[in-house]
Design a protein around this motif. Structure first.
Motif, PDB file in Angstrom:
ATOM      1  N   PHE A  52       4.132   2.164   2.201  1.00  0.00           N
ATOM      2  CA  PHE A  52       4.714   3.496   2.079  1.00  0.00           C
ATOM      3  C   PHE A  52       3.662   4.496   2.546  1.00  0.00           C
ATOM      4  CE2 PHE A  52       6.170   1.255  -1.970  1.00  0.00           C
ATOM      5  CZ  PHE A  52       7.286   0.701  -1.372  1.00  0.00           C
ATOM      6  N   SER A  53       4.089   5.475   3.314  1.00  0.00           N
ATOM      7  CA  SER A  53       3.146   6.495   3.774  1.00  0.00           C
ATOM      8  C   SER A  53       3.780   7.864   3.633  1.00  0.00           C
ATOM      9  CB  SER A  53       2.767   6.243   5.234  1.00  0.00           C
ATOM     10  OG  SER A  53       1.885   7.252   5.709  1.00  0.00           O
ATOM     11  N   GLY A  54       2.992   8.821   3.175  1.00  0.00           N
ATOM     12  CA  GLY A  54       3.528  10.165   3.044  1.00  0.00           C
ATOM     13  C   GLY A  54       2.784  10.972   1.998  1.00  0.00           C
ATOM     14  N   ASP A  55       3.334  12.125   1.717  1.00  0.00           N
ATOM     15  CA  ASP A  55       2.706  13.089   0.805  1.00  0.00           C
ATOM     16  C   ASP A  55       3.831  13.747   0.020  1.00  0.00           C
ATOM     17  OD1 ASP A  55       1.304  15.072  -0.471  1.00  0.00           O
ATOM     18  OD2 ASP A  55       0.785  16.186   1.354  1.00  0.00           O
ATOM     19  N   PHE A  56       3.848  13.561  -1.282  1.00  0.00           N
ATOM     20  CA  PHE A  56       4.950  14.074  -2.091  1.00  0.00           C
ATOM     21  C   PHE A  56       4.902  15.591  -2.273  1.00  0.00           C
ATOM     22  CE2 PHE A  56       5.213   9.585  -3.116  1.00  0.00           C
ATOM     23  CZ  PHE A  56       6.587   9.383  -3.057  1.00  0.00           C
ATOM     24  N   PHE A  57       3.918  16.255  -1.663  1.00  0.00           N
ATOM     25  CA  PHE A  57       3.922  17.716  -1.628  1.00  0.00           C
ATOM     26  C   PHE A  57       4.672  18.233  -0.404  1.00  0.00           C
ATOM     27  CE2 PHE A  57      -0.182  17.625  -4.235  1.00  0.00           C
ATOM     28  CZ  PHE A  57       0.521  17.806  -5.410  1.00  0.00           C
ATOM     29  N   GLN A  58       5.087  17.310   0.477  1.00  0.00           N
ATOM     30  CA  GLN A  58       5.918  17.700   1.612  1.00  0.00           C
ATOM     31  C   GLN A  58       7.352  17.886   1.096  1.00  0.00           C
ATOM     32  OE1 GLN A  58       4.710  18.051   4.838  1.00  0.00           O
ATOM     33  NE2 GLN A  58       2.622  17.419   4.362  1.00  0.00           N
ATOM     34  N   LEU A  59       8.302  18.074   2.013  1.00  0.00           N
ATOM     35  CA  LEU A  59       9.671  18.348   1.590  1.00  0.00           C
ATOM     36  C   LEU A  59      10.247  17.175   0.804  1.00  0.00           C
ATOM     37  CD1 LEU A  59      10.961  20.065   4.847  1.00  0.00           C
ATOM     38  CD2 LEU A  59      10.152  21.140   2.739  1.00  0.00           C
ATOM     39  N   VAL A  66       0.828  -1.210   0.000  1.00  0.00           N
ATOM     40  CA  VAL A  66       0.000   0.000   0.000  1.00  0.00           C
ATOM     41  C   VAL A  66       0.859   1.256   0.000  1.00  0.00           C
ATOM     42  CG1 VAL A  66      -1.562   1.388   1.455  1.00  0.00           C
ATOM     43  CG2 VAL A  66      -2.016  -1.044   1.116  1.00  0.00           C
ATOM     44  N   PHE A  67       0.404   2.273  -0.737  1.00  0.00           N
ATOM     45  CA  PHE A  67       0.905   3.629  -0.572  1.00  0.00           C
ATOM     46  C   PHE A  67      -0.215   4.436   0.059  1.00  0.00           C
ATOM     47  CE2 PHE A  67       1.579   7.964  -2.740  1.00  0.00           C
ATOM     48  CZ  PHE A  67       2.279   8.453  -1.646  1.00  0.00           C
ATOM     49  N   LEU A  68      -0.031   4.809   1.315  1.00  0.00           N
ATOM     50  CA  LEU A  68      -1.023   5.564   2.075  1.00  0.00           C
ATOM     51  C   LEU A  68      -0.678   7.045   1.980  1.00  0.00           C
ATOM     52  CD1 LEU A  68      -3.451   5.334   4.093  1.00  0.00           C
ATOM     53  CD2 LEU A  68      -1.736   5.315   5.923  1.00  0.00           C
ATOM     54  N   THR A  69      -1.569   7.823   1.359  1.00  0.00           N
ATOM     55  CA  THR A  69      -1.256   9.233   1.132  1.00  0.00           C
ATOM     56  C   THR A  69      -2.494  10.097   1.363  1.00  0.00           C
ATOM     57  OG1 THR A  69      -0.204  10.781  -0.414  1.00  0.00           O
ATOM     58  CG2 THR A  69      -1.717   9.125  -1.363  1.00  0.00           C
ATOM     59  N   GLY A  70      -2.350  11.373   1.081  1.00  0.00           N
ATOM     60  CA  GLY A  70      -3.422  12.336   1.313  1.00  0.00           C
ATOM     61  C   GLY A  70      -2.818  13.636   1.805  1.00  0.00           C
ATOM     62  N   SER A  71      -3.626  14.675   1.844  1.00  0.00           N
ATOM     63  CA  SER A  71      -3.120  15.979   2.259  1.00  0.00           C
ATOM     64  C   SER A  71      -2.785  15.991   3.742  1.00  0.00           C
ATOM     65  CB  SER A  71      -4.164  17.061   1.949  1.00  0.00           C
ATOM     66  OG  SER A  71      -5.352  16.820   2.676  1.00  0.00           O
ATOM     67  N   ALA A  72      -2.040  17.008   4.182  1.00  0.00           N
ATOM     68  CA  ALA A  72      -1.692  17.149   5.588  1.00  0.00           C
ATOM     69  C   ALA A  72      -2.965  17.238   6.420  1.00  0.00           C
ATOM     70  CB  ALA A  72      -0.847  18.408   5.792  1.00  0.00           C
ATOM     71  N   GLY A  73      -3.022  16.469   7.508  1.00  0.00           N
ATOM     72  CA  GLY A  73      -4.193  16.485   8.366  1.00  0.00           C
ATOM     73  C   GLY A  73      -5.259  15.477   7.975  1.00  0.00           C
ATOM     74  N   ALA A  74      -4.949  14.586   7.008  1.00  0.00           N
ATOM     75  CA  ALA A  74      -5.943  13.602   6.562  1.00  0.00           C
ATOM     76  C   ALA A  74      -5.963  12.356   7.437  1.00  0.00           C
ATOM     77  CB  ALA A  74      -5.678  13.204   5.107  1.00  0.00           C
ATOM     78  N   GLY A  75      -4.976  12.210   8.331  1.00  0.00           N
ATOM     79  CA  GLY A  75      -4.993  11.095   9.267  1.00  0.00           C
ATOM     80  C   GLY A  75      -4.148   9.902   8.869  1.00  0.00           C
ATOM     81  N   LYS A  76      -3.073  10.131   8.098  1.00  0.00           N
ATOM     82  CA  LYS A  76      -2.217   9.019   7.670  1.00  0.00           C
ATOM     83  C   LYS A  76      -1.581   8.316   8.874  1.00  0.00           C
ATOM     84  CE  LYS A  76       0.180  11.779   4.939  1.00  0.00           C
ATOM     85  NZ  LYS A  76      -0.661  13.000   4.972  1.00  0.00           N
ATOM     86  N   THR A  77      -1.044   9.102   9.800  1.00  0.00           N
ATOM     87  CA  THR A  77      -0.381   8.514  10.966  1.00  0.00           C
ATOM     88  C   THR A  77      -1.378   7.753  11.834  1.00  0.00           C
ATOM     89  OG1 THR A  77       1.286  10.275  10.984  1.00  0.00           O
ATOM     90  CG2 THR A  77       1.013   9.021  13.014  1.00  0.00           C
ATOM     91  N   TYR A  78      -2.596   8.259  11.941  1.00  0.00           N
ATOM     92  CA  TYR A  78      -3.626   7.575  12.728  1.00  0.00           C
ATOM     93  C   TYR A  78      -3.892   6.183  12.145  1.00  0.00           C
ATOM     94  CZ  TYR A  78      -8.217   6.326  14.546  1.00  0.00           C
ATOM     95  OH  TYR A  78      -9.260   5.639  15.128  1.00  0.00           O
ATOM     96  N   VAL A  79      -4.055   6.097  10.830  1.00  0.00           N
ATOM     97  CA  VAL A  79      -4.328   4.807  10.188  1.00  0.00           C
ATOM     98  C   VAL A  79      -3.149   3.857  10.381  1.00  0.00           C
ATOM     99  CG1 VAL A  79      -4.754   3.642   7.982  1.00  0.00           C
ATOM    100  CG2 VAL A  79      -5.927   5.790   8.505  1.00  0.00           C
ATOM    101  N   LEU A  80      -1.941   4.371  10.217  1.00  0.00           N
ATOM    102  CA  LEU A  80      -0.762   3.532  10.424  1.00  0.00           C
ATOM    103  C   LEU A  80      -0.727   2.968  11.838  1.00  0.00           C
ATOM    104  CD1 LEU A  80       2.273   5.311   8.695  1.00  0.00           C
ATOM    105  CD2 LEU A  80       1.093   3.236   7.982  1.00  0.00           C
ATOM    106  N   ASN A  81      -0.976   3.819  12.824  1.00  0.00           N
ATOM    107  CA  ASN A  81      -0.942   3.365  14.213  1.00  0.00           C
ATOM    108  C   ASN A  81      -2.018   2.316  14.488  1.00  0.00           C
ATOM    109  OD1 ASN A  81       1.279   4.765  15.238  1.00  0.00           O
ATOM    110  ND2 ASN A  81       0.082   6.633  15.543  1.00  0.00           N
TER     111      ASN A  81
END
Length: 559
Positions: free
Chosen positions: A135-142, A16-31
């Motif tokens: 993989f988790s993240g957002d390619f609009f980040q740094l 899986v690639f887990l993505t979405g805008s900042a504040g969408a809850g990616k870390t919550y789903v991972l945890n």
């Protein structure tokens, strides 16, 4: 895609690639998924592309975990040297699921190396050695750091062969839990779409104030470290009162400790004064603060723990918290215990990733990297909590390739959402757990959940028991020293204590030469011992020609 659907896909065992805008809850789903795996006893490696992101999840950097360091090539000789280390070999043999958070900052070459390492150790030519990768993240980040001559396609890891071969299902989270449908959210969406209009720029510029009255209640975000250090040190000096110094307690592997110190947002040495502006750098939902909660030091408890008055007039005691780097079984390799605060008049945009700020004074006049403006602005909930010091053209730019890829990710996510039924996915959960050797025993799962809930504090082991675990694993003294960050002499002491408690344990690999044992046995039979002093008389017998550590090793095998 909703969080529940993404979690259902994760539990099915798909890459899986887990993505979405900042504040969408990616870390919550991972945890949520990590807790699920740990409850079923499935070994999961929790890693991230940066140390800061790794410590948010009690993991370690993917570079450290996979043994790739900063390499862009790994020779067969180097791979074999890793395989010769039993603890590394065992780690790779056990792992069934690999999570890489903040994937946007992992270089293309490094992802291919991780794939290469896992194929080698698993002796399996399937992508990543056949284990589940997330993989988790957002390619609009740094973006990842690369060579000056490298273009985006040379750096972004979604261009790697390993990414393509993994055939990860895209889970693009669309719910928003930080910003609501307000002006700030419109601006962030416009930046992501590469369509920042003049009216939107004017809206941002309306928030510019060079010397705002409310600045004291806001955290200042800067693009450069020197601005942050200058402001924090200067503000602390201005407070005319005595300071208290809090030093972190660090235990475990010395090399990993250096990595952890650079990653944790809490300082190794923290100087505070009453009235100092501080920020909590750890989530503690039970107590009522999160990573980014602001306040001032109002006093100290009888135990010298800082009392923080937050800007919503709540009082919280900042009790020491522990950050750790764990292996895939949840065992702490190194820990860092410190008051979860840092001076918060200013912070860098880089270190603000993952935070939610109530209010911020942001200087984007020196933005030098695409994505910096997006990262900084997305820390906030609404436009009213933003004050800008300045804004340049780079601040609102997003990499063109990242933008193109994001549109494709959204399309693929919609496709997965339509094709995969959440109820049908549940039918694949149990087979996947069985496939990776997990358990369904209710008693064992209850124990696993309790262990995961309490973390490293559950059934705290003595230092000797921790060493014993490594002895049982078959590690050498040098390997145990490397893992624990203790001296070899101390480890030999531990082995002696372990033998006393469990005479049946196999210590044969630690046995020194028979000649040394015979010499020490002779000395042991001839010297007179003082009360509770065995080593020094033997050491003196040999006039220092045989060291204390060798004597201790020999005594392990003398009845």
């Amino acid at each position: 895609m909703k969080q529940s659907k993404a979690l259902a896909i994760l539990k099915s065992g798909r890459n899986v690639f887990l993505t979405g805008s900042a504040g969408a809850g990616k870390t919550y789903v991972l945890n949520q998924y990590i807790q699920y795996l740990k409850a079923h006893g499935v070994p999961v490696a929790i890693t991230a592309s940066t140390g800061i992101a790794a410590t948010h999840m009690n993991g370690q950097t993917i570079h450290s975990w996979a043994g790739i360091g900063i390499k862009d090539h790994m020779s067969l000789r180097y791979m074999q040297s890793l395989k010769d280390k039993k603890y590394f070999r065992d780690k790779m043999d056990k792992v069934k699921v690999l999570i890489i958070d903040e994937i946007s900052m992992l270089h293309r070459n490094q992802l291919d190396l991780v794939d290469h390492v896992l194929r080698f150790f698993k002796d399996n030519d399937e992508p990543f050695g056949g284990i589940q990768v997330i993989f988790s993240g957002d390619f609009f980040q740094l973006p990842p750091i690369g060579q000056e001559w490298e273009e985006s396609r040379d750096k972004f890891c979604f261009m790697a062969d390993a990414w393509v071969n993994a055939k990860a299902h895209i889970c693009y989270l669309t719910e928003q839990f930080r910003q609501t449908n307000n002006e700030l959210n419109d601006i962030l969406n416009a930046i992501r779409a590469g369509f920042v209009t003049e009216p939107l720029i004017e809206t941002l510029q309306s928030r510019i104030a060079y010397f705002p009255d409310e600045m004291e209640s806001q955290t200042r975000l800067y693009t450069h470290n020197m601005d942050v250090d200058r402001i924090n040190k200067g503000k602390l000096v201005e407070i005319d009162s005595s300071a208290k110094v809090f030093e972190a307690k660090i235990t475990g592997n010395a090399n990993l400790a250096e990595v952890l110190k650079k990653s944790v947002l809490a300082d190794e040495v923290l100087e505070l004064k009453i009235g100092a502006k501080v920020m909590f750098v750890r989530n503690n939902f039970d107590v009522g603060y999160v990573n980014g909660t602001l306040g001032t030091v109002s006093g100290y408890t009888e135990k010298d723990e800082p009392i923080v008055k937050t800007f919503d007039n709540q009082f919280h005691v900042a009790k020491p918290e522990t950050w750790a780097i764990e292996d895939e079984t949840g065992k702490a390799l190194v820990s860092f215990t410190q008051v979860p605060l840092r001076l918060a008049w200013a912070i860098t945009i880089h270190k603000s990733q993952g935070m939610t700020l109530d209010a911020a004074f942001i200087d984007l006049s020196k933005a030098f990297e695409k994505g910096q403006g997006y990262v900084a602005l997305s820390r906030l909930r609404d436009l009213n909590s933003l004050t800008l010091h300045g804004l340049n053209e780079t601040a609102l730019q997003i990499d063109a390739l990242a933008m193109k890829a994001d549109k494709r990710f959204q399309e693929l996510s919609h496709l997965s959402d339509d094709q995969l039924d959440e109820q049908e996915l549940k039918g694949s959960w149990a087979p996947f757990i069985r496939h990776v050797g997990g358990t369904f025993d209710k008693k064992q799962m209850a124990k696993n959940k309790e262990k995961a809930k309490t973390g490293t504090k559950a059934t705290k082991k003595s230092t000797y028991e921790i060493t014993k675990d490594y002895v049982v694993e078959g590690l050498t003294i040098d390997e145990i020293v490397d893992r624990r960050g203790l001296t070899s002499s101390v480890i030999v002491d531990h082995i002696g204590r372990i033998k006393e408690a469990d005479p049946s344990i196999d210590l044969s690999r630690f046995k020194p030469a028979d000649q040394l044992i015979d010499k020490v046995r002779l000395a042991y039979s001839e010297v007179e011992f003082e009360e509770n002093r065995v080593l020094k008389p033997i050491f003196d017998y040999f006039n220092g020609e045989i060291g204390y550590e060798d004597i201790k090793k020999a005594l392990l095998f003398i009845d």
